[in-house]
Design an enzyme around this catalytic site. Structure first.
Site, short mmCIF file in Angstrom:
data_model
loop_
_atom_site.label_atom_id
_atom_site.label_comp_id
_atom_site.label_asym_id
_atom_site.label_seq_id
_atom_site.Cartn_x
_atom_site.Cartn_y
_atom_site.Cartn_z
N TYR A 109 4.08 -3.21 -8.10
CA TYR A 109 3.35 -2.77 -6.92
C TYR A 109 2.36 -3.85 -6.50
O TYR A 109 1.68 -4.44 -7.35
CB TYR A 109 2.58 -1.48 -7.22
CG TYR A 109 1.65 -1.09 -6.10
CD1 TYR A 109 2.09 -0.30 -5.05
CD2 TYR A 109 0.33 -1.54 -6.08
CE1 TYR A 109 1.25 0.05 -4.01
CE2 TYR A 109 -0.52 -1.21 -5.03
CZ TYR A 109 -0.05 -0.42 -4.00
OH TYR A 109 -0.88 -0.09 -2.97
N GLU A 197 1.22 -3.13 2.05
CA GLU A 197 1.66 -2.65 0.75
C GLU A 197 3.13 -3.01 0.52
O GLU A 197 3.95 -2.80 1.42
CB GLU A 197 1.49 -1.13 0.75
CG GLU A 197 1.43 -0.50 -0.60
CD GLU A 197 1.20 1.01 -0.48
OE1 GLU A 197 0.26 1.50 -1.10
OE2 GLU A 197 1.95 1.67 0.24
#
Ligand code: ADP
Ligand code: MG
Length: 391
Positions: A109, A197
């Site tokens: 991530y 993101e």
């Protein structure tokens, strides 16, 4: 403003971020054509909606050949996709991204947000990437690495490496990973993002070697900076935006649609938030946040009122105005004008205070409108909540 994954990937790619090859389709035939042009052993077909969790909801499918791509695209296009982020109604899928599928070794991530407290861009990264980063953040926050970037200096290579080593990226991919993080930061700053993101940021097999690639991308942009990014503004997808929020923007109103039953019309963001708190305290939920602003005209108030009443969830309306710059008689005239134009089918509670309050109250009582007046915020909240209960 939000954009779709394929648009975010386009922006990231122009800043040197590695993304899978792909194209966007609106019909199964187009999807098949894209797959033929891509020529891969495995394809992924991904619903393009402004919400995450698509994998969980059935909006991400694999296919082995262009014919299968066509079939899968056919089943995703036109579906009402329900994910943990769409609400129960789901979202209509109008476009799919067809991309070459990667053989994933590991899902990481990587995200960036603006941290107002430190006035810095905060980079967040975790080895536990993939679909459930929210759970990681709440249950094992120590698995999230954070790095603050001073905007005056920009992201330094040593900071990128710190993240990369924290993520346990294989040593031969350190160079590629550094370029990717630098690229994401560059895209973030140059396009005035409020959030960017990549989840998952994947380590993938590439023949006998491997590679690091952004398999998903999400970008939010600061609305106040959009006038200097016409290219990004052009990516706006009207279908994805709340129609009332769009209308509010056209009228210069600050409006956010929420899930409750009490429509709120308030002046000032602080008062609007405390009004929402009071409604909750008395056991109900607000249907919206609405700040008509400090110097709204009768017309703006009428528009705001129409907007609130057009929401079928609304069971009662609370008008809470403190007339400082804004004068209570202007508000009163706005309410009267709006109610004369639209059909007031729900109870209306009004609390006015401040400049010209007597005149405002007199206008309202002389108007013959069927409304409930209140003194003080607590009384107003209590009255509006009980009005919905009695309905
Ligand atoms: P969402 O976050 O909306 O669920 P993602 O783009 O993250 O959508 O996709 C969900 C999952 O699908 C990913 O975690 C990944 O495992 C898989 N996936 C997505 N894109 C690819 C791709 N190009 N190749 C292989 N797998 C993929
Ligand atoms: Mg994702």
């Amino acid at each position: 403003m939000n954009v779709h994954e394929f648009q975010a990937k386009g922006i990231l790619e122009s800043h040197g971020v590695n993304v899978p090859r792909g194209g966007v389709a609106e019909t199964p035939e187009e999807a098949e054509l894209i797959a033929q042009e891509l020529g891969s052993d495995l394809f992924v077909i991904k619903a393009q909606i402004h919400a995450g969790g698509r994998g969980k909801g059935g909006g991400v499918k694999l296919a082995k050949n262009p014919k299968e791509v066509r079939t899968q695209a056919g089943s995703i296009l036109g579906m009402q996709l329900v994910t943990p982020q769409t609400g129960t109604g789901g979202k209509l899928v109008r476009k799919v991204l067809v991309a070459e599928a990667s053989e994933i070794e590991n899902e990481l991530y990587l995200g960036m947000v603006i941290d107002r407290e430190s006035s810095c861009v905060t980079i967040m990264a975790s080895e536990e990437g993939g679909v459930d980063i929210e759970t990681v953040a709440s249950e094992t926050p120590e698995k999230i690495i954070k790095e603050s970037v001073d905007p005056a200096v920009g992201l330094q290579a040593f900071q990128a490496r710190k993240i990369i080593f924290g993520l346990n990226v294989p040593i031969d991919l350190v160079g590629a990973a550094t370029r990717l993080i630098m690229g994401l930061y560059d895209a973030f700053v140059k396009s005035d993002c409020s959030l960017a993101e990549i989840n998952p940021l994947a380590i993938v097999k590439n023949g006998d070697e491997h590679d690091i690639v952004a398999l998903d991308a999400k970008m939010n942009f600061d609305d106040n900076a959009l006038p200097r990014h016409k290219d990004i503004e052009a990516m706006r997808d009207q279908h994805e935006e709340d129609s009332r929020e769009l209308e509010a923007k056209q009228h210069g109103l600050s409006y956010i649609s929420l899930d409750g039953t009490i429509g709120c019309m308030v002046n000032g963001a602080g008062l609007a938030m405390s009004t929402m708190d009071m409604i909750k305290l008395y056991g109900a939920e607000p249907a919206n946040f609405l700040d008509v602003g400090g110097s709204a005209t009768t017309e703006a108030v009428a528009n705001a009122f129409r907007l609130i009443l057009s929401d079928e969830k609304v069971e009662a309306v609370l008008v809470n105005i403190f007339g400082g710059i804004m004068q209570c008689d202007v508000i009163a005239n706005g309410i009267i004008e709006a109610v004369n134009q639209v059909d007031l089918h729900v109870p209306l509670v009004v609390r006015l205070e401040g400049t010209n309050v007597e005149l405002g109250r007199k206008l309202l009582s002389d108007s013959g409108l069927d409304l409930i007046t209140a003194n003080g915020l607590a009384e107003a909240a209590e009255k509006v909540v009980s009005a919905t209960e009695n309905n």
